[in-house]
Design a protein around this motif. Structure first.
Motif, PDB file in Angstrom:
ATOM      1  N   GLU B 361     -12.005  -5.740  -3.126  1.00 30.19           N
ATOM      2  CA  GLU B 361     -10.759  -5.159  -2.649  1.00 30.19           C
ATOM      3  C   GLU B 361     -11.017  -3.744  -2.151  1.00 30.19           C
ATOM      4  O   GLU B 361     -11.938  -3.083  -2.599  1.00 30.19           O
ATOM      5  CB  GLU B 361      -9.733  -5.104  -3.783  1.00 30.19           C
ATOM      6  CG  GLU B 361      -9.141  -6.441  -4.110  1.00 30.19           C
ATOM      7  CD  GLU B 361      -8.191  -6.310  -5.280  1.00 30.19           C
ATOM      8  OE1 GLU B 361      -6.994  -6.222  -5.030  1.00 30.19           O
ATOM      9  OE2 GLU B 361      -8.654  -6.293  -6.419  1.00 30.19           O
ATOM     10  N   ILE B 362     -10.137  -3.296  -1.247  1.00 34.18           N
ATOM     11  CA  ILE B 362     -10.283  -1.940  -0.755  1.00 34.18           C
ATOM     12  C   ILE B 362      -9.834  -0.984  -1.847  1.00 34.18           C
ATOM     13  O   ILE B 362      -8.762  -1.132  -2.408  1.00 34.18           O
ATOM     14  CB  ILE B 362      -9.400  -1.715   0.477  1.00 34.18           C
ATOM     15  CG1 ILE B 362      -9.676  -2.784   1.517  1.00 34.18           C
ATOM     16  CG2 ILE B 362      -9.639  -0.333   1.059  1.00 34.18           C
ATOM     17  CD1 ILE B 362      -8.579  -2.894   2.520  1.00 34.18           C
ATOM     18  N   GLY B 363     -10.636  -0.015  -2.127  1.00 36.77           N
ATOM     19  CA  GLY B 363     -10.276   0.937  -3.165  1.00 36.77           C
ATOM     20  C   GLY B 363      -9.849   2.259  -2.566  1.00 36.77           C
ATOM     21  O   GLY B 363      -9.732   2.412  -1.356  1.00 36.77           O
ATOM     22  N   LYS B 386      -5.168  -0.064  -5.681  1.00 40.73           N
ATOM     23  CA  LYS B 386      -6.124  -0.638  -4.744  1.00 40.73           C
ATOM     24  C   LYS B 386      -5.396  -1.064  -3.485  1.00 40.73           C
ATOM     25  O   LYS B 386      -4.189  -0.925  -3.385  1.00 40.73           O
ATOM     26  CB  LYS B 386      -6.770  -1.872  -5.381  1.00 40.73           C
ATOM     27  CG  LYS B 386      -7.741  -1.573  -6.502  1.00 40.73           C
ATOM     28  CD  LYS B 386      -8.598  -2.795  -6.758  1.00 40.73           C
ATOM     29  CE  LYS B 386      -9.621  -2.529  -7.832  1.00 40.73           C
ATOM     30  NZ  LYS B 386      -9.003  -2.473  -9.168  1.00 40.73           N
ATOM     31  N   GLY B 387      -6.169  -1.556  -2.539  1.00 41.81           N
ATOM     32  CA  GLY B 387      -5.587  -2.122  -1.339  1.00 41.81           C
ATOM     33  C   GLY B 387      -5.295  -1.085  -0.279  1.00 41.81           C
ATOM     34  O   GLY B 387      -5.715   0.071  -0.370  1.00 41.81           O
ATOM     35  N   VAL B 388      -4.550  -1.534   0.723  1.00 36.83           N
ATOM     36  CA  VAL B 388      -4.324  -0.706   1.898  1.00 36.83           C
ATOM     37  C   VAL B 388      -3.587   0.584   1.545  1.00 36.83           C
ATOM     38  O   VAL B 388      -3.919   1.651   2.054  1.00 36.83           O
ATOM     39  CB  VAL B 388      -3.548  -1.499   2.969  1.00 36.83           C
ATOM     40  CG1 VAL B 388      -3.299  -0.647   4.187  1.00 36.83           C
ATOM     41  CG2 VAL B 388      -4.325  -2.740   3.357  1.00 36.83           C
ATOM     42  N   SER B 389      -2.592   0.491   0.645  1.00 36.67           N
ATOM     43  CA  SER B 389      -1.825   1.699   0.330  1.00 36.67           C
ATOM     44  C   SER B 389      -2.707   2.773  -0.289  1.00 36.67           C
ATOM     45  O   SER B 389      -2.595   3.948   0.040  1.00 36.67           O
ATOM     46  CB  SER B 389      -0.651   1.371  -0.587  1.00 36.67           C
ATOM     47  OG  SER B 389      -1.112   0.964  -1.851  1.00 36.67           O
ATOM     48  N   ALA B 390      -3.604   2.350  -1.189  1.00 36.72           N
ATOM     49  CA  ALA B 390      -4.523   3.310  -1.802  1.00 36.72           C
ATOM     50  C   ALA B 390      -5.448   3.902  -0.748  1.00 36.72           C
ATOM     51  O   ALA B 390      -5.712   5.111  -0.736  1.00 36.72           O
ATOM     52  CB  ALA B 390      -5.335   2.639  -2.906  1.00 36.72           C
ATOM     53  N   ALA B 391      -5.915   3.047   0.173  1.00 40.80           N
ATOM     54  CA  ALA B 391      -6.840   3.515   1.211  1.00 40.80           C
ATOM     55  C   ALA B 391      -6.162   4.518   2.142  1.00 40.80           C
ATOM     56  O   ALA B 391      -6.745   5.529   2.519  1.00 40.80           O
ATOM     57  CB  ALA B 391      -7.372   2.326   2.006  1.00 40.80           C
ATOM     58  N   LEU B 392      -4.901   4.218   2.487  1.00 37.27           N
ATOM     59  CA  LEU B 392      -4.173   5.123   3.376  1.00 37.27           C
ATOM     60  C   LEU B 392      -3.956   6.479   2.726  1.00 37.27           C
ATOM     61  O   LEU B 392      -4.157   7.529   3.333  1.00 37.27           O
ATOM     62  CB  LEU B 392      -2.813   4.519   3.745  1.00 37.27           C
ATOM     63  CG  LEU B 392      -2.844   3.405   4.769  1.00 37.27           C
ATOM     64  CD1 LEU B 392      -1.457   2.836   4.976  1.00 37.27           C
ATOM     65  CD2 LEU B 392      -3.405   3.928   6.087  1.00 37.27           C
ATOM     66  N   LEU B 393      -3.554   6.421   1.457  1.00 36.44           N
ATOM     67  CA  LEU B 393      -3.308   7.660   0.738  1.00 36.44           C
ATOM     68  C   LEU B 393      -4.613   8.442   0.591  1.00 36.44           C
ATOM     69  O   LEU B 393      -4.638   9.671   0.695  1.00 36.44           O
ATOM     70  CB  LEU B 393      -2.726   7.328  -0.637  1.00 36.44           C
ATOM     71  CG  LEU B 393      -1.737   8.321  -1.192  1.00 36.44           C
ATOM     72  CD1 LEU B 393      -0.675   8.669  -0.165  1.00 36.44           C
ATOM     73  CD2 LEU B 393      -1.084   7.748  -2.439  1.00 36.44           C
ATOM     74  N   ASP B 545     -13.912  -2.279  -9.325  1.00 34.19           N
ATOM     75  CA  ASP B 545     -13.477  -1.038  -8.696  1.00 34.19           C
ATOM     76  C   ASP B 545     -14.644  -0.471  -7.889  1.00 34.19           C
ATOM     77  O   ASP B 545     -15.803  -0.784  -8.157  1.00 34.19           O
ATOM     78  CB  ASP B 545     -13.059  -0.048  -9.809  1.00 34.19           C
ATOM     79  CG  ASP B 545     -12.163   1.058  -9.274  1.00 34.19           C
ATOM     80  OD1 ASP B 545     -11.891   1.077  -8.057  1.00 34.19           O
ATOM     81  OD2 ASP B 545     -11.740   1.903 -10.081  1.00 34.19           O
ATOM     82  N   ASP B 546     -14.320   0.361  -6.914  1.00 36.29           N
ATOM     83  CA  ASP B 546     -15.370   1.006  -6.139  1.00 36.29           C
ATOM     84  C   ASP B 546     -16.213   1.909  -7.034  1.00 36.29           C
ATOM     85  O   ASP B 546     -15.699   2.550  -7.945  1.00 36.29           O
ATOM     86  CB  ASP B 546     -14.755   1.902  -5.050  1.00 36.29           C
ATOM     87  CG  ASP B 546     -14.193   1.094  -3.904  1.00 36.29           C
ATOM     88  OD1 ASP B 546     -14.238  -0.147  -3.990  1.00 36.29           O
ATOM     89  OD2 ASP B 546     -13.716   1.703  -2.939  1.00 36.29           O
ATOM     90  N   CYS B 547     -17.507   1.941  -6.740  1.00 39.40           N
ATOM     91  CA  CYS B 547     -18.408   2.851  -7.450  1.00 39.40           C
ATOM     92  C   CYS B 547     -18.872   3.906  -6.450  1.00 39.40           C
ATOM     93  O   CYS B 547     -19.443   3.574  -5.421  1.00 39.40           O
ATOM     94  CB  CYS B 547     -19.648   2.110  -7.941  1.00 39.40           C
ATOM     95  SG  CYS B 547     -19.340   1.065  -9.352  1.00 39.40           S
TER      96      CYS B 547
END
Lengths: 127, 556
Positions: B361-363, B386-393, B545-547
Motif C-alpha cells: 500500500e502507498i504509505g 495509508k493510501g492516497v490521502s496519506a501520500a497527498l498529505l 508499513d513503509d520502511c
C-alpha cells in the motif's frame, strides 16, 4: 477485524475494554464508533487497554481525536492498563502528558469519582 | 518514407461489440461507441458527434449501416467529407479508415470495426460453430453441447465476448435468425448489449425488434416466453411484427442466480422471484424456418446457464475493475516516489544517504534534504494512515517543510507552522511524526523530534538514543515544541528510521524492535545492512508499513 470491544457500566461510568490491535482502518473506526456511542450514554468513561497488544499511528490518531473532542464536549476519558508497548508509544509521542493514564481500571474509576475539578483544568497534568 | 506504427487506442479500441470511432482533436482523443445508426456528425449540438469548428457544416455527415457494413455519407457539407484524404459523397468504411469532416488534420475520426479478437471464448466459439448440428441430433445432445459451451465459457473473461458467444450458441441451438441480449442499466432500462444474426454478423438495435414482447418477457414470471404471432391475433397489428414480418419471438429473462454453489442447485434456484438482469431475445420471420418448436428443455437450460454465465462474467469484470483501481493506486505510488526522489546535496563536512522500501500500500513516509548557510538539513516524516490521502498529505507537508528549510527558518518555527497547518485542516485523525535535523559545518547538530522513533546516534560503535521528544504535528493545535542540540565529532553518525522498521513483523507476530535496530546499527556502516537485517528477520512476511532509513555522517 482484530479488535474486540466490550462495554459495561459501573456507577454511571462506561467502561470499554479493548482486546487485540488498534489499527488504522476497521479497528480504529470500531473504536471511534464505540467511544462516541458510549459518550452519548455517560459523560465519564474508562478505556481499559490492558488487552491491547499493538496500536499503530492511525489507531493513535483516532484515540487522540476522540479524546480531544470528548474533552471539548466536557466529557472525561481515562485510560487504564497500558501494556509496555502502548506505554512506550505514548512516551515516544509525548502523549502520556496529554492522556490521563492509570495503572488499573479501579484507580481510573476512583479518580473519576473523587474528581470534582471542572473538565479541562487537569488537562495537561501528568498522572 | 515509413510511417510510425499506429499505437494506443487506435490498435486496441474500447471493448465492445460495437464499432469504435476514435475521435482525435488536437491532443485529445476519445473513443466513441458506434452503438446506433444513423450516427450523425456536425456542428449542431444535437449531433451524435459535435465538432465545434466553423468549417464543419451544421448537418455535415451521417454514418449508416447496411448489411453489417458501415458507410459514411456526406450531407452536402460545404467543406466536404474525406476518407483517407479523398473527398467522398458516400463510402463504405474499412478498418482504420481516417475520416475528416471539413476540418483537415486538426480533428479526424479513425473507424474501428469490432475486431475479431482471438481470445479463448472466440476460439471456442469458432469450434462450436464448426460443429454442424444434424437434424437427427437429439435434444439431449443439443443440451449437452450447450452445457459444454457454458462450462468452458465460465472460465473466460470479458462480458461482451460472453454475450456474443452466448448469442451465437443460442442461435445455433434454436436455429433462430437473429438474437439480442439486453441488459438493465443503472436506471433499470433495458439496453442493447449485443446483437448477432445467424451468419455471425453484429446487429444494432433497430425498430424491428419487438420491444413489447421483450418487456412482457422480462415482466413475466416464466422461464421463457415463446410468442407465435400467427397464433395470437392481438399481436398481429403491432408495428415491429408487421414491419419485420415476425413469426416467432422467444424471450428469455436472465435472472440472477441466487445460489452459486453447484450447477444443479443454481438451476433449481433460478426462481421467478429472482432479480432480472436482462433478457435474451431471439426471433425469426415468417419466411424462414419455424422456431416455435424448440425444445423447452433447451430453452430452460439456456435461461439458467445464460444467467449464470453473465453473472460470472460480471464478477470477472468487477475483479478487473478492482485490478484497475489497484493499478491507479500504483500510478499514484509512482508519482509519490517521484516526489520523494530526493537530490541529496553534497557538502564537504557530511554525507547523507536515504533509502525507502515501500510496502504494497502507498504509505506516508518521506524524507528530504536541503543545504543552506545554516547547514545541511534533513527531514524524515511519517504521515499517519495509508493510501492516497496519506501520500497527498505527505507531499503537502514535504513542500511546506522544504520551502521553510530553504528560507533558513528556525526548526521550531517550521514544526509549529506544520502543526498549525495540520490541526487547522485535518482536526484529529491526520497527523505526522517527524524529525528535522540540521548540522552545521562545525559539527553542531540541532534536531526536533515530533513523536517520531528516537534517532540513533552512533559514536564509536556506541549507540545513543536521546530521550528528547515532542508531540507529533497535527494532533493538538496548542502543542509547544523544543529542539535538542548535540555536538558531533568526525565519524559520528545520526540514523533516522520510520516505525515501519522497528515495527517490521515476522510470521510469529514479533516486531523488529529497537534492540535489533541498535545492534545492526552499531555493527554496520551501511543502510543496506539494516534492510537486510529487517528482511532476514521478517523471513518473507510482507511489510505492513513503509520502511525508510536516513543516515547522516559527519565527516568533519
Amino acid at each position: 477485524m482484530n479488535l474486540k470491544i466490550e462495554k459495561r457500566q459501573v456507577d454511571g461510568v462506561s467502561i470499554l475494554s479493548c482486546q487485540g490491535r488498534i489499527m488504522f482502518g476497521d479497528e480504529a473506526n470500531a473504536l471511534r464508533d464505540a467511544l462516541k456511542q458510549a459518550l452519548t450514554e455517560t459523560p465519564r468513561m474508562v478505556l481499559n487497554l490492558s488487552g491491547v497488544t499493538y496500536i499503530d499511528s492511525g489507531g493513535l490518531g483516532t484515540l487522540v481525536g476522540v479524546y480531544s473532542s470528548a474533552r471539548a464536549a466536557g466529557a472525561e476519558i481515562k485510560l487504564a492498563g497500558l501494556g509496555q508497548r502502548l506505554h512506550d508509544v505514548l512516551q515516544i509521542t509525548k502523549l502520556a502528558t496529554v492522556f490521563q493514564v492509570f495503572d488499573s481500571e479501579q484507580q481510573a474509576l476512583a479518580a473519576l469519582k473523587s474528581n470534582s475539578l471542572p473538565a479541562g483544568v487537569d488537562f495537561l497534568k501528568t498522572s | 518514407m515509413t510511417y510510425p506504427p499506429i499505437t494506443g487506442p487506435i490498435s486496441s479500441p474500447g471493448s465492445g461489440i460495437f464499432p469504435t470511432l476514435v475521435f482525435v482533436q488536437g491532443n485529445d482523443q476519445r473513443n466513441i461507441n458506434l452503438d446506433h445508426t444513423p450516427f450523425t456528425v456536425g456542428r449542431k449540438v444535437d449531433k451524435d458527434l459535435v465538432i465545434a469548428d466553423p468549417r464543419v457544416s451544421r448537418d455535415h455527415a451521417l454514418i449508416t449501416s447496411e448489411d453489417g457494413q458501415f458507410c459514411v455519407v456526406d450531407q452536402g457539407s460545404k467543406h466536404g467529407t474525406f476518407v483517407n484524404g479523398e473527398r467522398i459523397q458516400r463510402k463504405t468504411l474499412e478498418r482504420n479508415d481516417r475520416v475528416e469532416f471539413g476540418v483537415r488534420d486538426v480533428s479526424y475520426v479513425i473507424f474501428h470495426p469490432h475486431h475479431a479478437s482471438s481470445n479463448t471464448a472466440r476460439e471456442f466459439l469458432s469450434q462450436i460453430s464448426g460443429i454442424q448440428i444434424s437434424t437427427d441430433t437429439t435434444d439431449l445432445e443439443k443440451l449437452t453441447l450447450f452445457l459444454e459451451a457454458a462450462r468452458k465459457l465460465n472460465t473466460t473473461g470479458v462480458l461482451d465476448e460472453i454475450l456474443v458467444t452466448l448469442l451465437d450458441a443460442t442461435l445455433k441451438l434454436t436455429r433462430a435468425e437473429r438474437g439480442y441480449v439486453f441488459m438493465r442499466d443503472e436506471e433499470n432500462n433495458l439496453r442493447l448489449a449485443a446483437g448477432r444474426n445467424s451468419k455471425g454478423e453484429p446487429l444494432l438495435d433497430d425498430t424491428t425488434i419487438s420491444h413489447s414482447i421483450l418487456d412482457e418477457g422480462v415482466k413475466s414470471n416464466s422461464e421463457f416466453v415463446i410468442t407465435d404471432t400467427s397464433q395470437s391475433l392481438d399481436l398481429a397489428g403491432r408495428h415491429s411484427i408487421v414491419a419485420y414480418d415476425l413469426r416467432t419471438v422467444i424471450c428469455i429473462p436472465l435472472r440472477k442466480p441466487q445460489v452459486q454453489t453447484t450447477r444443479d442447485t443454481a438451476m433449481v434456484s433460478t426462481e421467478s422471484s429472482a432479480e432480472v438482469m436482462g433478457a435474451l431475445y431471439v426471433d425469426s420471420r415468417f419466411a424462414s424456418r419455424d422456431i416455435s418448436s424448440v425444445s423447452n428443455d433447451i430453452l430452460r437450460a439456456i435461461a439458467t446457464e445464460a444467467a449464470s454465465l453473465i453473472e460470472n462474467a460480471r464478477l470477472v469484470q468487477a475483479e478487473e475493475a478492482s485490478r484497475r483501481y489497484q493499478q491507479e493506486l500504483s500510478i499514484a505510488a509512482s508519482i509519490q516516489q517521484r516526489l520523494m526522489a530526493v537530490t541529496i546535496p553534497e557538502v564537504p563536512f557530511a554525507t547523507l544517504r536515504g533509502r525507502n522500501l515501500s510496502c504494497k500500500e502507498i504509505g506516508g513516509d518521506f524524507f528530504d534534504a536541503v543545504n543552506t548557510d545554516e547547514g545541511l538539513a534533513v527531514v524524515l516524516a511519517d504521515v499517519s494512515g495509508k493510501g492516497v490521502s496519506a501520500a497527498l498529505l505527505a507531499s503537502t507537508l514535504q513542500g511546506m517543510i522544504y520551502s521553510q528549510l530553504t528560507a533558513g527558518m528556525p526548526l521550531i518555527d517550521i514544526v509549529v507552522a506544520a502543526n498549525r497547518f495540520f490541526t487547522h485542516k485535518h482536526i484529529g485523525e491526520k497527523y505526522a511524526t517527524l524529525i528535522i535535523a540540521r548540522i552545521r559545518r562545525d559539527g553542531e547538530l540541532e534536531y526536533v523530534n515530533c513523536g517520531h522513533v528516537p534517532p540513533l546516534l552512533v559514536c564509536n560503535k556506541e549507540v545513543i538514543r536521546p530521550p528528547h521528544g515532542n508531540l507529533p504535528v497535527g494532533l493538538l493545535g496548542d502543542a509547544t515544541y523544543e529542539s535538542d542540540h548535540v555536538s558531533l565529532h568526525a565519524g559520528d553518525r545520526l540514523i533516522l528510521v520510520t516505525d515501519g522498521v522497528t515495527e517490521a513483523e515476522n510470521a510469529r507476530g514479533d516486531f523488529f524492535e529497537d534492540s535489533r535496530l541498535e545492534a545492526v546499527a552499531a555493527k554496520s556502516a551501511t543502510l543496506e545492512d539494516i534492510f537486510t537485517a529487517v528482511a532476514n528477520f521478517c523471513g518473507g512476511n510482507p511489510l505492513n508499513d513503509d520502511c525508510t532509513v536516513v543516515e547522516l555522517v559527519y565527516t568533519g
